[in-house]
Design a protein around this motif. Sequence first.
Motif, PDB file in Angstrom:
ATOM      1  N   PRO A  67       0.864  -1.411  -0.375  1.00 51.83           N
ATOM      2  CA  PRO A  67       0.461  -0.021  -0.192  1.00 51.83           C
ATOM      3  C   PRO A  67       0.791   1.008   0.273  1.00 51.83           C
ATOM      4  O   PRO A  67       2.453   1.094   0.720  1.00 51.83           O
ATOM      5  N   LEU A  68       0.589   2.261  -0.873  1.00 51.06           N
ATOM      6  CA  LEU A  68       1.037   3.557  -0.690  1.00 51.06           C
ATOM      7  C   LEU A  68       0.680   4.236   0.554  1.00 51.06           C
ATOM      8  O   LEU A  68       1.785   4.911   1.213  1.00 51.06           O
ATOM      9  N   GLY A  69       0.032   4.208   1.220  1.00 50.86           N
ATOM     10  CA  GLY A  69      -0.167   4.926   2.254  1.00 50.86           C
ATOM     11  C   GLY A  69       0.185   6.358   2.646  1.00 50.86           C
ATOM     12  O   GLY A  69      -0.696   7.178   0.892  1.00 50.86           O
ATOM     13  N   ARG A  70       1.204   6.816   3.007  1.00 54.25           N
ATOM     14  CA  ARG A  70       1.179   8.459   2.812  1.00 54.25           C
ATOM     15  C   ARG A  70       2.730   8.577   2.364  1.00 54.25           C
ATOM     16  O   ARG A  70       3.760   7.960   2.430  1.00 54.25           O
ATOM     17  N   VAL A  71       2.524   9.221   1.615  1.00 53.75           N
ATOM     18  CA  VAL A  71       3.340   9.521   0.110  1.00 53.75           C
ATOM     19  C   VAL A  71       4.257  10.580   0.373  1.00 53.75           C
ATOM     20  O   VAL A  71       3.474  12.307   0.339  1.00 53.75           O
ATOM     21  N   LEU A  72       5.401  10.925   1.021  1.00 54.92           N
ATOM     22  CA  LEU A  72       5.830  12.279   0.701  1.00 54.92           C
ATOM     23  C   LEU A  72       7.077  11.616  -0.219  1.00 54.92           C
ATOM     24  O   LEU A  72       7.767  11.387  -0.906  1.00 54.92           O
ATOM     25  N   VAL A  73       7.053  13.255  -1.248  1.00 56.30           N
ATOM     26  CA  VAL A  73       7.485  13.198  -2.897  1.00 56.30           C
ATOM     27  C   VAL A  73       8.250  14.534  -2.672  1.00 56.30           C
ATOM     28  O   VAL A  73       7.694  15.685  -2.456  1.00 56.30           O
ATOM     29  N   THR A  74       9.669  14.691  -2.987  1.00 59.44           N
ATOM     30  CA  THR A  74      11.217  15.413  -2.718  1.00 59.44           C
ATOM     31  C   THR A  74      10.012  15.874  -4.328  1.00 59.44           C
ATOM     32  O   THR A  74       9.922  15.436  -5.185  1.00 59.44           O
ATOM     33  N   GLY A  75      10.849  17.420  -4.212  1.00 62.39           N
ATOM     34  CA  GLY A  75      10.764  17.491  -5.868  1.00 62.39           C
ATOM     35  C   GLY A  75       9.260  17.469  -6.619  1.00 62.39           C
ATOM     36  O   GLY A  75       9.115  18.017  -7.961  1.00 62.39           O
ATOM     37  N   ALA A  76       8.715  17.893  -5.549  1.00 56.31           N
ATOM     38  CA  ALA A  76       7.221  17.773  -5.866  1.00 56.31           C
ATOM     39  C   ALA A  76       6.210  19.061  -6.600  1.00 56.31           C
ATOM     40  O   ALA A  76       4.931  18.891  -7.277  1.00 56.31           O
ATOM     41  N   ALA A  77       7.007  19.967  -6.236  1.00 57.55           N
ATOM     42  CA  ALA A  77       6.503  21.031  -7.389  1.00 57.55           C
ATOM     43  C   ALA A  77       7.329  21.481  -8.979  1.00 57.55           C
ATOM     44  O   ALA A  77       6.999  21.912  -9.923  1.00 57.55           O
ATOM     45  N   GLY A  78       8.111  20.214  -9.052  1.00 54.97           N
ATOM     46  CA  GLY A  78       8.921  20.235 -10.927  1.00 54.97           C
ATOM     47  C   GLY A  78       7.520  19.454 -11.341  1.00 54.97           C
ATOM     48  O   GLY A  78       7.044  19.543 -11.743  1.00 54.97           O
ATOM     49  N   PHE A  79       8.857  19.832 -12.709  1.00 54.97           N
ATOM     50  CA  PHE A  79       7.632  18.889 -13.761  1.00 54.97           C
ATOM     51  C   PHE A  79       7.268  17.514 -13.910  1.00 54.97           C
ATOM     52  O   PHE A  79       5.935  17.002 -13.624  1.00 54.97           O
ATOM     53  N   VAL A  80       8.130  16.709 -13.475  1.00 53.98           N
ATOM     54  CA  VAL A  80       7.517  15.195 -12.953  1.00 53.98           C
ATOM     55  C   VAL A  80       6.166  15.122 -12.356  1.00 53.98           C
ATOM     56  O   VAL A  80       5.602  14.487 -11.751  1.00 53.98           O
ATOM     57  N   GLY A  81       7.085  15.866 -10.800  1.00 57.00           N
ATOM     58  CA  GLY A  81       6.408  15.623  -9.878  1.00 57.00           C
ATOM     59  C   GLY A  81       4.609  16.441  -9.997  1.00 57.00           C
ATOM     60  O   GLY A  81       3.688  16.081  -9.282  1.00 57.00           O
ATOM     61  N   GLN A  82       4.513  17.004 -10.924  1.00 53.20           N
ATOM     62  CA  GLN A  82       3.099  17.958 -11.324  1.00 53.20           C
ATOM     63  C   GLN A  82       2.086  16.752 -11.983  1.00 53.20           C
ATOM     64  O   GLN A  82       1.344  16.551 -11.351  1.00 53.20           O
ATOM     65  N   TRP A  83       2.898  15.975 -12.339  1.00 57.55           N
ATOM     66  CA  TRP A  83       2.426  14.712 -13.408  1.00 57.55           C
ATOM     67  C   TRP A  83       2.292  13.432 -12.423  1.00 57.55           C
ATOM     68  O   TRP A  83       0.832  12.922 -12.275  1.00 57.55           O
ATOM     69  N   LEU A  84       2.881  13.691 -11.237  1.00 62.66           N
ATOM     70  CA  LEU A  84       2.936  12.714 -10.015  1.00 62.66           C
ATOM     71  C   LEU A  84       2.304  12.455  -9.531  1.00 62.66           C
ATOM     72  O   LEU A  84       1.140  12.108  -8.672  1.00 62.66           O
ATOM     73  N   LEU A  85       1.856  13.846  -8.191  1.00 58.80           N
ATOM     74  CA  LEU A  85       0.756  13.659  -7.512  1.00 58.80           C
ATOM     75  C   LEU A  85      -0.660  13.173  -7.970  1.00 58.80           C
ATOM     76  O   LEU A  85      -1.198  12.613  -7.418  1.00 58.80           O
ATOM     77  N   PRO A  86      -1.434  13.901  -9.069  1.00 55.49           N
ATOM     78  CA  PRO A  86      -2.452  13.197  -9.297  1.00 55.49           C
ATOM     79  C   PRO A  86      -2.302  11.903  -9.707  1.00 55.49           C
ATOM     80  O   PRO A  86      -3.479  11.448  -9.136  1.00 55.49           O
ATOM     81  N   ALA A  87      -1.361  11.505  -9.793  1.00 55.88           N
ATOM     82  CA  ALA A  87      -1.152  10.142  -9.840  1.00 55.88           C
ATOM     83  C   ALA A  87      -1.617   9.598  -9.393  1.00 55.88           C
ATOM     84  O   ALA A  87      -2.157   8.673  -8.225  1.00 55.88           O
ATOM     85  N   LEU A  88      -1.272   9.602  -8.351  1.00 58.62           N
ATOM     86  CA  LEU A  88      -0.728   8.853  -6.619  1.00 58.62           C
ATOM     87  C   LEU A  88      -2.555   9.251  -6.137  1.00 58.62           C
ATOM     88  O   LEU A  88      -2.486   8.272  -5.086  1.00 58.62           O
ATOM     89  N   ALA A  89      -2.587  10.236  -5.941  1.00 60.73           N
ATOM     90  CA  ALA A  89      -4.643  10.741  -5.845  1.00 60.73           C
ATOM     91  C   ALA A  89      -5.047   9.571  -6.117  1.00 60.73           C
ATOM     92  O   ALA A  89      -6.435   9.462  -5.155  1.00 60.73           O
ATOM     93  N   ALA A  90      -4.782   9.374  -7.564  1.00 59.41           N
ATOM     94  CA  ALA A  90      -5.968   9.217  -7.886  1.00 59.41           C
ATOM     95  C   ALA A  90      -5.693   7.028  -7.107  1.00 59.41           C
ATOM     96  O   ALA A  90      -6.505   6.585  -7.153  1.00 59.41           O
ATOM     97  N   GLU A  91      -5.211   7.102  -6.210  1.00 59.44           N
ATOM     98  CA  GLU A  91      -4.182   5.262  -6.177  1.00 59.44           C
ATOM     99  C   GLU A  91      -4.869   5.750  -4.805  1.00 59.44           C
ATOM    100  O   GLU A  91      -4.797   4.775  -3.433  1.00 59.44           O
ATOM    101  N   GLY A  92      -4.851   6.677  -4.067  1.00 58.65           N
ATOM    102  CA  GLY A  92      -5.686   7.152  -2.902  1.00 58.65           C
ATOM    103  C   GLY A  92      -4.400   7.074  -1.759  1.00 58.65           C
ATOM    104  O   GLY A  92      -4.834   7.059  -0.790  1.00 58.65           O
ATOM    105  N   ALA A  93      -3.630   7.704  -2.303  1.00 60.00           N
ATOM    106  CA  ALA A  93      -2.136   7.818  -1.160  1.00 60.00           C
ATOM    107  C   ALA A  93      -3.029   9.128  -0.046  1.00 60.00           C
ATOM    108  O   ALA A  93      -3.967  10.531  -0.670  1.00 60.00           O
ATOM    109  N   GLU A  94      -2.113   9.142   0.811  1.00 58.99           N
ATOM    110  CA  GLU A  94      -2.577  10.761   1.423  1.00 58.99           C
ATOM    111  C   GLU A  94      -0.839  11.385   0.990  1.00 58.99           C
ATOM    112  O   GLU A  94       0.152  10.773   1.482  1.00 58.99           O
ATOM    113  N   LEU A  95      -1.038  12.601   0.416  1.00 51.93           N
ATOM    114  CA  LEU A  95       0.421  12.951  -0.017  1.00 51.93           C
ATOM    115  C   LEU A  95       1.280  14.500   0.916  1.00 51.93           C
ATOM    116  O   LEU A  95       0.369  15.021   0.828  1.00 51.93           O
ATOM    117  N   PHE A  96       2.156  14.133   1.010  1.00 52.09           N
ATOM    118  CA  PHE A  96       2.794  15.236   1.325  1.00 52.09           C
ATOM    119  C   PHE A  96       3.892  15.919   0.932  1.00 52.09           C
ATOM    120  O   PHE A  96       4.975  14.890   0.121  1.00 52.09           O
TER     121      PHE A  96
END
Length: 328
Positions: free
Chosen positions: A8-37
């Motif tokens: 399970p992804l659970g609580r996910v900490l993403v570094t560099g989250a405001a960058g190019f890949v981060g912009q795409w990763l956060l919505p994809a993680l949210a769709a998996e039900g992750a809690e995002l930091f």
Amino acid sequence: MSATDGRPLGRVLVTGAAGFVGQWLLPALAAEGAELFALATDPNLPSASPRVPPEPSGVTWLLGDLRDDAYVRHAVQTARPDTIIHLAAISHLPTAAADPALAWDVNVTATARLLHHVEQQRAAVNPTVLIVGSAEQYGRDASHTMPLVETAVQAPRTIYAATKAAQEVLALQLWRATALPVVVARSFNHSGAGQPPRFLLPALAHRARELASAPAGTPMPVGNRSPVRDFLHVSDVVAAYISLCQRGTPGEAYNVASGTGWSVQQVLDKVLARTGSRAVPTEDPALVRPVDVPVLIGDPRKLQHATDWRAQRSLDDIIEDLLHAATF
């Protein structure tokens, strides 16, 4: 893939989250039900592009610099992550070459700091950590055959590549010493809407679009056209990252690649044809990189066997997105 298919992804900490890949990763993680930091240095987050998924609701932003020890300790304590996806890096090769000390500080020392604070808090957290490396780590070696498998010799030829190879070494050392669940991704070239135009594909799309109505024969500045690269759409890359967090084997490295190579000239031909531009590509010495690796194509079979991941988008899809995205 759902969280029930692996860890399970659970609580996910993403570094560099405001960058190019981060912009795409956060919505994809949210769709998996992750809690995002989400960690970022700049409070002025990128404005949304029509072709970039919107930022999901409920993201906890923790703003600061990974070179700041107190900030990193606080971020890990606050997030108490089950999963960490470490994107933060100086990823532009010329930028890294222009300031090697900064590149080593951000790409290597900051990674060591992050992993140290995770290890210090293992009584409270024991996350799966995805370290995002680069195909540039392979460099160029006489033993190489394409497509490259993960056991291929790494012979970095740039500052950026060397920092990424070192980042992987220190992360896997921690796995061997402490069993911290570290998984490594070696990502080949990827692009899509939202990528800054200092990178190859958006730069070509930008120049071709600007010259779409220019008279035939108008010069279009380009760099090396012979290098061959393996291109993925960023949406496929973030899907691979999520799959590796769920099903990748700790202590292992995986190519994130398509297995298909395209020369810069072939890409350029596609971009010019799509825009209808009759500009003439003209080599600009300022855009030529003397240490370009001639060919970098990755073998994705290890990733595919571990996670059932498959690329869904083509090079033509990438070009189409870049030509229509409001990123320039």
